[in-house]
Design a protein around this motif. Structure first.
Motif, PDB file in Angstrom:
ATOM      1  N   ARG A  87       0.853  -1.175   0.000  1.00  0.00           N
ATOM      2  CA  ARG A  87       0.000   0.000   0.000  1.00  0.00           C
ATOM      3  C   ARG A  87       0.899   1.238   0.000  1.00  0.00           C
ATOM      4  O   ARG A  87       1.671   1.447   0.930  1.00  0.00           O
ATOM      5  N   PRO A  88       0.811   2.060  -1.042  1.00  0.00           N
ATOM      6  CA  PRO A  88       1.655   3.257  -1.091  1.00  0.00           C
ATOM      7  C   PRO A  88       1.191   4.314  -0.103  1.00  0.00           C
ATOM      8  O   PRO A  88       0.015   4.368   0.280  1.00  0.00           O
ATOM      9  N   VAL A  89       2.134   5.137   0.296  1.00  0.00           N
ATOM     10  CA  VAL A  89       1.849   6.277   1.170  1.00  0.00           C
ATOM     11  C   VAL A  89       2.411   7.515   0.482  1.00  0.00           C
ATOM     12  O   VAL A  89       3.543   7.496  -0.009  1.00  0.00           O
ATOM     13  N   SER A  90       1.617   8.572   0.416  1.00  0.00           N
ATOM     14  CA  SER A  90       2.175   9.829  -0.079  1.00  0.00           C
ATOM     15  C   SER A  90       3.227  10.224   0.941  1.00  0.00           C
ATOM     16  O   SER A  90       2.909  10.420   2.103  1.00  0.00           O
ATOM     17  N   PRO A  91       4.511  10.261   0.540  1.00  0.00           N
ATOM     18  CA  PRO A  91       5.610  10.216   1.523  1.00  0.00           C
ATOM     19  C   PRO A  91       5.343  11.040   2.777  1.00  0.00           C
ATOM     20  O   PRO A  91       4.965  12.211   2.710  1.00  0.00           O
ATOM     21  N   LEU A  92       5.541  10.381   3.921  1.00  0.00           N
ATOM     22  CA  LEU A  92       5.343  11.004   5.222  1.00  0.00           C
ATOM     23  C   LEU A  92       6.612  10.891   6.050  1.00  0.00           C
ATOM     24  O   LEU A  92       7.171   9.797   6.201  1.00  0.00           O
ATOM     25  N   ARG A  93       7.052  11.986   6.603  1.00  0.00           N
ATOM     26  CA  ARG A  93       8.274  11.999   7.428  1.00  0.00           C
ATOM     27  C   ARG A  93       7.942  11.502   8.829  1.00  0.00           C
ATOM     28  O   ARG A  93       7.025  12.016   9.495  1.00  0.00           O
ATOM     29  N   GLU A 131      -1.820  -4.634  11.008  1.00  0.00           N
ATOM     30  CA  GLU A 131      -1.744  -5.415   9.778  1.00  0.00           C
ATOM     31  C   GLU A 131      -0.413  -5.233   9.040  1.00  0.00           C
ATOM     32  O   GLU A 131      -0.119  -5.973   8.109  1.00  0.00           O
ATOM     33  N   VAL A 132       0.382  -4.259   9.447  1.00  0.00           N
ATOM     34  CA  VAL A 132       1.607  -3.924   8.720  1.00  0.00           C
ATOM     35  C   VAL A 132       2.717  -4.915   9.067  1.00  0.00           C
ATOM     36  O   VAL A 132       3.086  -5.081  10.228  1.00  0.00           O
ATOM     37  N   ALA A 133       3.240  -5.584   8.044  1.00  0.00           N
ATOM     38  CA  ALA A 133       4.322  -6.545   8.224  1.00  0.00           C
ATOM     39  C   ALA A 133       5.686  -5.920   7.981  1.00  0.00           C
ATOM     40  O   ALA A 133       6.682  -6.317   8.582  1.00  0.00           O
ATOM     41  N   ALA A 134       5.755  -4.948   7.061  1.00  0.00           N
ATOM     42  CA  ALA A 134       7.040  -4.332   6.713  1.00  0.00           C
ATOM     43  C   ALA A 134       6.787  -2.922   6.217  1.00  0.00           C
ATOM     44  O   ALA A 134       5.678  -2.571   5.803  1.00  0.00           O
ATOM     45  N   VAL A 135       7.829  -2.117   6.246  1.00  0.00           N
ATOM     46  CA  VAL A 135       7.734  -0.722   5.847  1.00  0.00           C
ATOM     47  C   VAL A 135       8.813  -0.420   4.813  1.00  0.00           C
ATOM     48  O   VAL A 135       9.897  -1.015   4.830  1.00  0.00           O
ATOM     49  N   ASP A 200      11.564   8.954   5.639  1.00  0.00           N
ATOM     50  CA  ASP A 200      10.228   9.200   5.094  1.00  0.00           C
ATOM     51  C   ASP A 200       9.606   7.868   4.690  1.00  0.00           C
ATOM     52  O   ASP A 200      10.220   7.086   3.955  1.00  0.00           O
ATOM     53  N   VAL A 201       8.399   7.590   5.136  1.00  0.00           N
ATOM     54  CA  VAL A 201       7.691   6.369   4.757  1.00  0.00           C
ATOM     55  C   VAL A 201       7.165   6.517   3.336  1.00  0.00           C
ATOM     56  O   VAL A 201       6.481   7.493   3.005  1.00  0.00           O
ATOM     57  N   GLN A 202       7.493   5.531   2.481  1.00  0.00           N
ATOM     58  CA  GLN A 202       7.016   5.501   1.104  1.00  0.00           C
ATOM     59  C   GLN A 202       5.807   4.583   0.929  1.00  0.00           C
ATOM     60  O   GLN A 202       5.024   4.747  -0.009  1.00  0.00           O
ATOM     61  N   GLY A 203       5.710   3.585   1.831  1.00  0.00           N
ATOM     62  CA  GLY A 203       4.619   2.631   1.740  1.00  0.00           C
ATOM     63  C   GLY A 203       4.777   1.531   2.759  1.00  0.00           C
ATOM     64  O   GLY A 203       5.777   1.483   3.496  1.00  0.00           O
ATOM     65  N   VAL A 204       3.805   0.629   2.807  1.00  0.00           N
ATOM     66  CA  VAL A 204       3.834  -0.472   3.769  1.00  0.00           C
ATOM     67  C   VAL A 204       3.373  -1.753   3.087  1.00  0.00           C
ATOM     68  O   VAL A 204       2.626  -1.729   2.096  1.00  0.00           O
ATOM     69  N   TYR A 205       3.836  -2.881   3.596  1.00  0.00           N
ATOM     70  CA  TYR A 205       3.354  -4.198   3.191  1.00  0.00           C
ATOM     71  C   TYR A 205       2.435  -4.719   4.293  1.00  0.00           C
ATOM     72  O   TYR A 205       2.809  -4.716   5.473  1.00  0.00           O
TER      73      TYR A 205
END
Length: 541
Positions: A87-93, A131-135, A200-205
């Motif tokens: 799941r993409p994330v609009s980059p968040l610091r 639910e997030v397994a990886a970032v 900055d988070v780009q997305g999560v698995y």
């Protein structure tokens, strides 16, 4: 715009690699000479790694419940993660130690547990935090007191003996993409030198595979944009829209994985990529430090109708090489392309046999039944690839072993003895993956996870023959396979400028406009419209 050693307000990064004490089994192919090495890995030449630290078991873990910050989740209530979707994330610091966000100034060898799955990240991704397994993070080091390496790994787990980022001098600003499992929404971060770190988070698995959204499909890599070919560099501050669909990305794909390269940057700057119809994020993906620098970093960006925006504060030429995409709602449900995160582990370190891969060398690396990767049903892997002790400026290409080498690259050493890391997602064949260096450099690869699906067959191609390091296979414009030989040159585009490959130890650097060689002569080998190559009168051995 920033200055060397300074991180402009929006920015981010990650990369690097460190040795483990695991036993290395890898096939090295140098101009056709193949050898299987079996040796324990050891410390690299930059900085001594943490002593006696072995990789944690190569399975991704997450905690069932979060505990107070800084405290380990209770008694291994972590469970092995199976396939996950993106799941993409609009980059968040989520981390900026310069401002006290998410952590504080890193002192040498101190580990901080950084909360990366914040309520804002979970809401933007549209998932529950548990639910997030990886970032996927863009991690940047800045203001280091000296050379160093930095490691990101699952929180409260043993240090894996690998790294994600390599700082080569004090006050260097360098980013790299990082994929890491999370525990209770946290990752561990450690640096061997004092420095500030931004992430900055780009997305999560997320767990719960078998859906239509967020499954990875590999595409090459395939070059989709090169502003040099259009003679149209970015203007400073211009948010240019780039369509990635010509690379084979469907219009409803939710995200794209690609290598972003700044070519001969006009000056120090930051460059950011984001979905075309979204507002500009307070983040960055690439940080050239000075004019003339060529530097690359992998980006996983969300998409709006197959498009992204790219902006550089100083502008200049940029290249985008697509590694693959994440499926949208039109894709059927299935179990192919699911991501299984792994605790980082080293697959290959060419320093161990004492022989640096020479110019034109190809290194083949098997992945089956190694470091948590199963023996079958693996379509691609996520890696951290590092070039170190480079002979000279050049590039590194990574692709599925025994397939035709693509016209793309993943990282760019800019001078001799430099160490450069890069996050890489590459398809694998039944042989594994291959790494190519035209100028010669030591190569390291640490695995971060794999994607489910059938492996491609190695194309039926043999390893490079023994006739010479330039006697390798390439794909022509008509899709056919041909072979280069030491007595001819061919014009081709790489991420640092136009190169020609004459017979000799490596490609000749070119610093003139595309389509002409360094002395103003035409390239020695030209392609016809049917994709075949013919010698020009100037060709000579």
């Amino acid at each position: 715009m920033g200055r060397p050693g300074h991180v402009p307000a929006p920015m981010a990064a990650l990369g690097g690699a460190r040795p483990t004490r695991a036993v290395l089994h890898v096939l090295l192919v140098f101009g056709g000479l193949a050898a299987v090495l079996s040796a324990p890995t050891g410390p690299d030449h930059l900085a001594a790694g943490p002593p006696d630290l072995r990789p944690a078991p190569a399975t991704a873990v997450r905690a069932a419940e979060a505990t107070a910050a800084g405290e380990a989740p209770g008694d291994a209530s972590a469970a092995a993660v199976q396939g996950a979707t993106y799941r993409p994330v609009s980059p968040l610091r989520v981390l900026d130690t310069r401002r006290g966000l998410g952590g504080h100034y890193f002192t040498p060898m101190a580990t901080q547990y950084v909360p990366v799955i914040t309520p804002e990240v979970a809401a933007d991704a549209g998932v529950a935090a548990h639910e997030v397994a990886a970032v996927v993070l863009n991690v940047t080091s800045t203001g280091s007191t000296g050379e160093a390496y930095l490691t990101v790994w699952p929180a409260w787990q043993p240090h894996p003996g690998s790294s994600n980022l390599n700082v080569t001098h004090a006050n260097q600003t360098i980013p790299n993409l990082v994929t890491s499992p999370v525990v209770a929404g946290h990752v561990s971060v450690m640096s061997v030198s004092a420095m500030h770190i931004v992430a900055d988070v780009q997305g999560v698995y997320v767990t719960g595979g078998g859906t239509s959204l967020g499954r990875f499909v590999a595409l090459g890599p395939t070059r989709v944009y090169d502003s040099r070919e259009l003679h149209h560099p970015l203007h400073p501050g211009e948010p240019r829209i780039i369509d990635v669909r010509p690379a084979g990305v469907p219009g409803d794909a939710i995200a794209v994985a690609m290598t972003l390269t700044s070519v001969s940057s006009p000056g120090a700057q930051f460059i950011v990529v984001w979905p075309a119809d979204h507002p500009w994020p307070f983040a960055s993906n690439l940080n050239p430090e000075h004019g003339g620098q060529t530097v690359a970093n992998q980006v996983i960006s969300g998409l709006d109708a197959g498009r992204v925006r790219v902006m550089g504060t100083a502008g200049g030429h940029v290249i985008l090489d697509v590694a693959g995409y994440y499926t949208g709602p039109s894709a059927g449900s299935g179990d192919e392309g699911l991501f299984v995160p792994l605790t980082p582990a080293r697959l290959v370190d060419t320093r161990q046999d004492g022989h640096r891969p020479w110019p034109g060398a190809t290194v083949e690396v098997g992945v089956s039944n190694r470091e948590g990767v199963p023996g079958g049903y693996v379509s691609a892997v996520a890696l951290n690839v590092t070039a170190t002790q480079a002979n000279a400026a050049g590039f590194v290409t990574v692709w599925g072993a025994r397939a035709a080498r693509p016209n793309a690259s993943v990282l760019n050493p800019e001078y001799a003895n430099q160490t450069v890391p890069s996050h890489v997602i590459t398809p694998v064949t039944d042989v594994g993956f291959a790494m190519y260096t035209p100028t010669g450099t030591h190569l390291l690869a640490d695995i971060a996870g794999y994607f489910t699906g059938p492996s491609a067959t190695g194309g039926g191609l043999a390893p490079p023959p023994a006739a010479g390091p330039h006697d390798f296979l390439y794909k022509m414009s008509n899709g056919g396979i041909a072979r280069w030989d030491p007595c001819t040159g061919i014009r081709y585009m790489v991420n640092d400028d136009v190169h020609a490959t004459p017979g000799g130890p490596g490609p000749a650097r070119q610093h003139h406009r595309p389509g002409r060689s360094g002395d103003g002569a035409r390239p020695r080998l030209r392609r016809r419209d049917d994709g075949r190559a013919r010698r020009s009168p100037a060709s000579r051995c």
